[in-house]
Write a protein that holds these residues in place. Structure first.
Motif, PDB file in Angstrom:
ATOM      1  N   UNK A 292      31.580  33.011  30.207  1.00 41.25           N
ATOM      2  CA  UNK A 292      32.223  31.734  29.859  1.00 41.25           C
ATOM      3  C   UNK A 292      33.741  31.890  29.783  1.00 41.25           C
ATOM      4  N   UNK A 293      34.218  33.123  29.526  1.00 34.65           N
ATOM      5  CA  UNK A 293      35.666  33.327  29.383  1.00 34.65           C
ATOM      6  C   UNK A 293      36.284  33.873  30.675  1.00 34.65           C
ATOM      7  N   UNK A 294      35.545  33.831  31.760  1.00 38.85           N
ATOM      8  CA  UNK A 294      36.059  34.294  33.055  1.00 38.85           C
ATOM      9  C   UNK A 294      35.273  35.488  33.576  1.00 38.85           C
ATOM     10  N   UNK A 295      35.630  35.936  34.768  1.00 39.67           N
ATOM     11  CA  UNK A 295      34.954  37.104  35.345  1.00 39.67           C
ATOM     12  C   UNK A 295      35.593  38.367  34.777  1.00 39.67           C
ATOM     13  N   UNK A 296      34.757  39.232  34.263  1.00 35.80           N
ATOM     14  CA  UNK A 296      35.242  40.450  33.615  1.00 35.80           C
ATOM     15  C   UNK A 296      34.697  41.662  34.354  1.00 35.80           C
ATOM     16  N   UNK A 297      35.604  42.605  34.625  1.00 35.06           N
ATOM     17  CA  UNK A 297      35.229  43.845  35.291  1.00 35.06           C
ATOM     18  C   UNK A 297      34.919  44.878  34.213  1.00 35.06           C
TER      19      UNK A 297
END
Ligand SMILES: Nc1ncnc2c1ncn2[C@@H]1O[C@H](COP(=O)(O)OP(=O)(O)O)[C@@H](O)[C@H]1O
Ligand SMILES: [Mg+2]
Length: 331
Positions: A292-297
């Motif tokens: 929900x807070x963006x794409x995270x690596x």
């Protein structure tokens, strides 16, 4: 000796300012890397130090001597470029010997110095070849050899490995680092590649649009980037950055968390997400998790088993979370 001090150095080409104003001190024997994106002024700064460009203002001192208006040849610096700049019709021996011949050194001295340089660079068996009969890595070693025989007070490298393939770059990185340990001479090394900077430098100078963003050891920059630019530039894969309401929860305008500082769970955590692409590198697996807070690596162990589409929960290691204010400075 090779202590280099820049005081209020600036450079403009016509009306265009490339370097607004830089203060920098390089200690004798240091391996300093200038790193930054293409066009940020790294080569210009190196060329100012070498004397290949005139400063617009400010002063450059080498070993306490003001060299600001001194000719390049007088500065006792040796430069190594990406384009080896070897003489194709000369043997390796004569290419390395060239600056000594130009300086009128006597034969015995030339022979000894060329022999020493060839030994250090593992070129002894190639001295009678011409550049066309060498690999890219060997050619670059010849270019370095030509610099070594001059016994400069500092070596200046401008992206010397850019023409080589990835595997050879890795090998040459080690060779140049090893050479620095042997010679203990100041080296200034320009690259756009933060991996080269991190692996080779005693001290990294991060440049952005002609300004120094931060100076520090590789681990200082990794642990405590002063601002968003350095945070985003140093470290591979890049630090995850989030702003807005997500960052506000942690009392910042932007937060940053590196892929290796995120815990992943299949049951509970701060950010719920779905696994997208998984890059299996063997030792590590990098997961791109859509939350929900963006794409995270996220970096996980190489054996971590998870499939595209799986639901996972991510939690940042709070001790390793970076917080930045509205102007991008670290809080
Ligand atoms: N002789 C020149 N005349 C005008 N602009 C130049 C000259 N040399 C470099 N520049 C400009 O200065 C900027 C920095 O260039 P450079 O130092 O080569 O960057 P880097 O090495 O970091 O890629 C670029 O925008 C480039 O176009
Ligand atoms: Mg350049």
């Amino acid at each position: 000796m090779g202590n280099i001090v820049l005081k209020k150095v600036s450079k403009s080409f016509g009306a265009t300012t490339i370097i607004p104003e830089i203060d920098l001190e390089i200690e004798d024997g240091e391996f300093v890397v200038f790193v930054g994106p293409s066009g940020c002024g790294k080569s210009t700064l190196l060329r100012l130090i070498a004397g290949l460009e005139d400063t617009s203002a400010g002063s450059i001192n080498i070993d306490g001597r003001d060299v600001t208006s001194e000719q390049p040849a007088k500065r006792k610096l040796a430069m190594v470029f990406q384009s080896y700049a070897l003489y194709p019709h000369m043997t390796v021996r004569n290419n390395i010997a060239f600056p000594l011949k130009m300086a009128g050194e006597d034969k015995a001295v030339i022979e000894r110095k060329v022999g020493d340089a060839a030994r250090v660079l593992n070129l002894t068996n190639y001295l009678e070849r011409r550049p066309g009969q060498l690999s890219g890595g060997q050619r670059q070693r010849v270019a370095i050899g030509r610099a070594i025989v001059r016994q400069p007070s500092a070596f200046l490298f401008d992206e010397p490995l850019s023409n080589l393939d990835a595997a050879l770059r890795g090998t040459m990185r080690l060779e140049i680092s090893e050479l620095h340990h042997q010679l203990k001479t100041t080296m200034i090394y320009v690259t756009h590649d933060q991996v080269e900077a991190m692996t080779m430098a005693d001290k990294i100078v991060v440049l952005n649009a002609g300004n120094i963003e931060q100076v520090g050891s590789p681990l200082e920059l990794y642990r405590s980037p002063k601002n968003l630019f350095v945070a985003g530039f140093i470290g591979s894969p890049k630090m995850n950055l989030m702003d807005g309401a997500t960052a506000a929860k942690y009392g910042a305008s932007t937060i940053g968390i590196r892929p290796e500082h995120i815990n992943i769970s299949t049951t509970a955590g701060d950010w719920k997400g779905t696994v997208g692409v998984a890059e299996h590198l063997g030792a590590d697996t990098f997961l791109h998790v859509h939350t929900d807070v963006g794409t995270i690596n996220v970096r996980t162990g190489g054996e971590f088993v998870v499939s595209h589409g799986d639901t996972v929960f991510l939690s940042p290691d709070l001790a390793k979370l970076h917080r930045f204010g509205p102007d991008g400075s670290a809080l």
